[in-house]
Design an enzyme around this catalytic site. Structure first.
Site, PDB file in Angstrom:
ATOM      1  N   HIS A   1       0.823  -1.208   0.000  1.00  0.00           N
ATOM      2  CA  HIS A   1       0.000   0.000   0.000  1.00  0.00           C
ATOM      3  C   HIS A   1       0.862   1.265   0.000  1.00  0.00           C
ATOM      4  O   HIS A   1       0.547   2.237  -0.681  1.00  0.00           O
ATOM      5  CB  HIS A   1      -0.918  -0.033   1.226  1.00  0.00           C
TER       6      HIS A   1
ATOM      7  N   HIS B   1     -10.601   2.319  -1.041  1.00  0.00           N
ATOM      8  CA  HIS B   1     -10.751   1.899   0.351  1.00  0.00           C
ATOM      9  C   HIS B   1     -11.488   0.570   0.359  1.00  0.00           C
ATOM     10  O   HIS B   1     -12.483   0.387   1.057  1.00  0.00           O
ATOM     11  CB  HIS B   1     -11.460   2.966   1.185  1.00  0.00           C
TER      12      HIS B   1
END
Lengths: 742, 237
Positions: A44, A91
């Site tokens: 990430h 998300h």
């Protein structure tokens, strides 16, 4: 506690990465330091499995004011001393577990990326993917995600002006929640995410830090499994009221001139913001962690470093001007505390009550510095062969095409999304011109100027699945087409690359080829990729999601009067179809849902033809030759015509091309086609000006829908079917569920 | 006359209201910070606006905290002296919480936030004040709503008093002016969208006229409402 390779593996670092950390530090890291590496070297934060390919995208030039990846979001020049700042981010993982908070904090996070650069967000979009709508799980996720986006965005006060939603079984376990924000900044008022000046104070502002969201970055860097529910503490909790105050305070504090740099705390919280700001400025920081405002007692060092508590910013100010900065945050009733200072040795030294608890070179933690970059192997997926075996000759043209149209217009991916968007405040800010005059892209005004911005998100992942390279080109092209149909000049792209596990060579093949296609299309349209986000591991034991490289695109209208709308304007206007008309059914909703064909080639698409079409269309709009433009996309020509009629309750009488299969003509999804209308007095000019293939297919009626000579009822009937389909679906399913509970 | 728009923490329609009054209606308007206790620059010729948004995050109950903001003491005194006070959406909620207007705003009947264009029509004597434009059904205005707690409620006695005194300003209706259950976006009692106090100097409404004040947004119905409501010297009673 002894730190071994086992500890590293528990923190989702590999054995090789652990060795690399030891080598870089010249010693074994302590637990706090290992946690810092685990978060910063997670997929990430580090882009370790994607950066090699991302670098092949066009990432500068044109109106770009900062190169991709340099700042929190893309920044492009729009003239008049203004810049547009925009970014899209996923998300997905938190939303899979806790849809309400997952989606809410996704919205909060993306807006922070915009205002941390000094821009005021003026528009939000979201791109969502769920499983089949008749599944209880999907309805739970949909309701939660929509509620979460609304809860956060409505309170924060930025209008949600556009987006897209698709339903496909591949997203059943792994929904996708991609949020985009667009802001405006004055030249000279931008703030960089950098730390400079030895001795300058490091100031923590915003909500107090708690134990929520710890490990979020590394959680988002793994597949979703039945064990994932135990990661629930990795989901953050959002407070849009705090963020609204933070926005106003941050924009106000910039006006003091005392701010050196600012970065929001998103993934990997304090460690990420301190590391990235320091590495960017080539400095270090000394941080006294006990000075960080906390909302829980006795937080451990690693918890403070990794917490992803929301609505927080890290700010470096000019030495001696701390009081001015803190006064602004006090005005807005927000905590602000000097927690350390900039140093010149490049080390991040974290102290707790005077004791050094972690010491790491900032540069070693970050992308472009010490973070690893991998070259992953890839191979062509076996299923691609099956696609090529498809033969449209085996598909019979249905006798009752009206019944087919009724089925298609009520498919959840096609029908009106009003049940969803009516829960979003789409008008706050008084910039959204699309409420009363719809167009293919949402068009917002830029207050104080004559300009407007077109904004859109697009990706049909079935096309990308069928042909990763061409499918990604189509995603870029459709975004550009939507902007051009709205009268805007496409400026730039932000992308959200949602894929499965990158260690699966077939998934990585999809990724590599999608990037290639995206790069080619972006170069063709001169729309550089200004930034974005990669979300791998959208995968579960049943497999990966369809490759979904969502394109967020922004376009400019120098004068908002150039805006073109999609709705039919008056009875009698001629309806033309611009673009080639291939006999194509590939990857259409029609083929998938009516005939149950899950594997067929991507629809017809040629990049050069697409570009020519958009050029021709832009000219027709600027010459004011046409009165409406709406591109042909999912559901095909029939859906496009129906949608064009809804706004003013006008119908259409059309004849499809004699040489085409009637189902392909009405429901095929061949690309690079746009429906336009032309008033009688402009017909001659239109036919003369248009230098791409076109055909007159009919006229606008006062309400009747006539297709190939058959009476298909009135436009009101179709509008009702389209508007209520999702509501009927949800009511039916929840009634069934209620009955099941009896 | 001049306008003051109060900015509470969490207000998010304050800028829209400032822009509409300043640029679309060419009025003098200033923002007022909620911590200020000084509104002495305002006389009873002027108007104070409480804008929409989520003051204090709508925590506890919409408007319940904002009404204790320092400036509200002054706003209440200003209203009691006869100054005009106008609340939209969250501003309406604050006026009800502070007792300047009767009734309360409850969670929408369908339990969902809702944002869309709806139609309202002016009621009773107030209708006369809105000058109608030709070609439209008399007194029907297309105005956006955006709220989760907009269902107006008043007990039967209060409701009777509102009717008797002509305090109902707007009701929800369809495009042709018919009051129907379908045209009521939140389940408000008697389709009530906006009311005034008995003295007709305090007004509140859930729909957002400031979002419908400019040609570029494709809707200028809000201009007529703001003009007639706020700039008439005295509402017809």
């Amino acid at each position: 506690m002894e730190i071994t390779v086992k500890t590293a593996e528990q923190l989702r670092l590999t054995k090789e990465e652990f060795e690399l950390i030891k080598e870089k530090l010249g010693r074994t890291p302590n637990f706090n330091e290992l946690c810092a590496f685990s978060a910063m070297w997670s997929e990430h934060c580090s882009y370790k499995n994607s950066i090699k390919w991302l670098k092949t995208l066009p990432r500068d030039g044109g109106r770009m004011l900062v190169a991709a990846g340099e700042e929190n979001a893309g920044l492009m020049d729009i003239g008049d001393g203004l810049g547009v700042v925009f970014k899209i981010e996923s998300h997905n993982h938190p939303s899979a577990l806790e849809p309400f908070q997952g989606a809410a904090t996704g919205v909060g996070g993306i807006h922070r990326d915009i205002f941390t650069m000094g821009a005021r967000p003026i528009a939000a979009l979201n791109s969502l993917r769920f499983g089949k709508l008749n599944e209880a799980k999907t309805q739970h996720l949909l309701a939660g995600v929509v509620h979460g986006i609304g809860h956060y965005g409505n309170c924060f006060g930025v209008p949600t002006v556009g987006g897209e939603i698709y339903f496909d079984p591949c997203y059943h376990t792994n929904p996708l929640v991609n949020a985009m924000s667009v802001g405006i900044v004055k030249a000279g008022e931008t703030v960089s995410a950098t730390a400079e000046g030895t001795g300058n104070p490091v100031i923590f502002v915003g909500s107090a830090t708690g134990k929520d969201g710890i490990g979020g970055a590394s959680f988002a860097s793994a597949d979703i499994t039945s064990e994932s529910v135990q990661e629930l503490p990795a989901v953050q909790v959002g407070d849009p009221f705090q963020e609204k105050k933070l926005l106003e305070a941050c924009l106000e504090v910039i006006q003091t001139g005392a701010v050196v740099g600012m970065q929001d705390m998103g993934a990997a919280g304090i460690i990420c913001s301190t590391a990235e700001m320091s590495a960017k400025g080539g400095v270090g920081m000394r941080i006294d962690l006990e000075k960080v405002p906390t909302r829980q007692k006795d937080m451990k060092v690693w918890e403070l470093l990794l917490s992803e508590s929301q609505e927080r910013m890290l700010l470096v100010a000019q030495k001696g001007r701390e009081a001015e900065v803190i006064a602004v945050f006090e005005k807005w009733d927000l905590p602000a505390a000097v927690i350390g200072e900039v140093t010149d040795d490049g080390l991040l030294d974290f102290y707790m009550h005077g004791q050094l608890e972690a010491s790491v070179p900032a540069e070693e933690l970050v992308l472009g510095g010490g973070a690893p970059q991998y070259d992953r192997e890839y191979k062509e997926p076996a299923y691609l062969q099956a696609l090529n075996a498809f033969d449209s000759g085996t598909i019979a043209v249905p006798a009752d095409l009206k019944a087919v149209a009724e089925q298609i217009i009520t498919l959840p991916s096609i029908a009106s999304k009003r049940w969803i968007y009516n829960q979003y405040d789409s008008m706050v800010g008084t910039v959204n011109t699309s409420t009363n005059a719809p167009s293919d892209a949402a068009v917002v005004t830029i207050k104080g100027t004559k300009k407007g911005l077109g904004v859109t998100t697009d990706c049909n992942s079935r096309y990308v699945y069928a042909d990763p390279c061409r499918g990604a080109m189509i995603a870029v092209s459709e975004a550009a087409r939507n902007l051009v149909c709205s009268g805007a000049l496409p400026l730039g792209v932000t992308n959200c690359l949602n894929f499965g596990n990158p260690y699966d060579p077939e998934v990585y093949y999809q990724f590599v080829n999608a990037i290639k296609g995206m790069g080619d299309a972006c170069r063709k349209f001169d729309t550089p990729v200004t930034g974005g986000n990669v979300s791998f591991y959208n995968q579960n034991p049943d497999g990966p999601v369809n490759p979904t490289p969502t394109i967020g695109m922004v376009g400019l209208l120098e004068d908002i009067d150039q805006k073109m709308t999609l709705d039919f304007k008056q009875e009698g206007d001629a309806i033309y179809l611009l673009g080639k008309q291939p006999d194509d059914l590939g990857s259409s909703e029609y083929l998938y849902h009516v005939h149950g064909v899950t594997h067929s080639p991507a629809p017809y698409f040629e990049l050069e033809e697409e570009f020519a079409l958009q050029q021709a269309l832009a000219k027709l709009i600027s010459n004011k030759t046409i009165s409406a433009a709406h591109d042909v996309s999912e559901g095909g020509l029939f859906v496009t015509l129906a949608e064009s009629g809804f706004n003013r309750d006008l119908g259409f009488n059309v004849q499809t091309h004699a040489a085409l299969r009637k189902d392909a003509a009405l429901f095929g999804e061949a690309q690079s086609r746009v429906v336009v209308t032309v008033a009688a007095e402009k017909a001659a000019a239109f036919e003369q000006e248009t230098d791409v293939p076109f055909e007159k297919i009919g006229t606008v009626t006062s309400g009747a829908v006539v297709v190939n000579g058959e009476d298909w009822g009135g436009i009101g009937y179709w509008k009702d079917q389209y508007d209520t389909a999702i509501e009927v679906y949800l009511a039916k399913e929840s009634a069934a569920e209620a009955m099941g509970g009896l | 006359m001049k306008f003051g728009v109060v900015v509470f923490p969490g207000s998010n329609c304050d800028r829209d209201m400032l822009d509409a009054l300043q640029y679309d209606l060419n009025q003098e308007v200033v923002p007022l910070w909620h911590k200020s206790e000084d509104i002495s620059a305002f006389t009873t010729e002027d108007c104070i606006v409480l804008p929409g948004g989520f003051s204090y995050g709508d925590y506890l109950r919409c408007g319940a905290i904002a009404r204790f903001s320092p400036i509200m003491k002054q706003v209440i005194a200003f209203a009691n002296d006869g100054g005009k006070v106008y609340g939209v959406c969250n501003g309406f909620q604050i006026l009800c919480e502070s007792g300047l207007l009767p009734g309360a705003l409850l969670r929408n009947e369908r339990q969902q936030y809702i944002c869309k264009n709806i139609f309202i029509k002016a009621e009773g004597s107030y209708k006369e004040q809105l000058k109608e434009d030709a070609g439209r059904f008399q007194g029907v205005y297309k105005i956006p709503v955006a709220h989760g707690e907009g269902r107006f409620y008043a007990d039967p006695a209060t409701l009777e008093a509102l009717k008797a005194n002509g305090q109902i300003l707007f009701r929800y209706c369809d495009a042709t002016g018919k009051e129907t259950p379908e045209s009521n976006p939140n389940g408000a009692i008697d389709n009530i969208a906006g009311i005034s106090n008995a003295q007709r100097n305090v007004f509140g409404m859930m729909p957002h006229p400031e979002r419908a004040c400019s040609a570029v947004l494709g809707n200028e119905d809000g201009k007529k409402i703001l003009t007639s409501l706020l700039m008439a010297r005295q509402l017809v009673s």
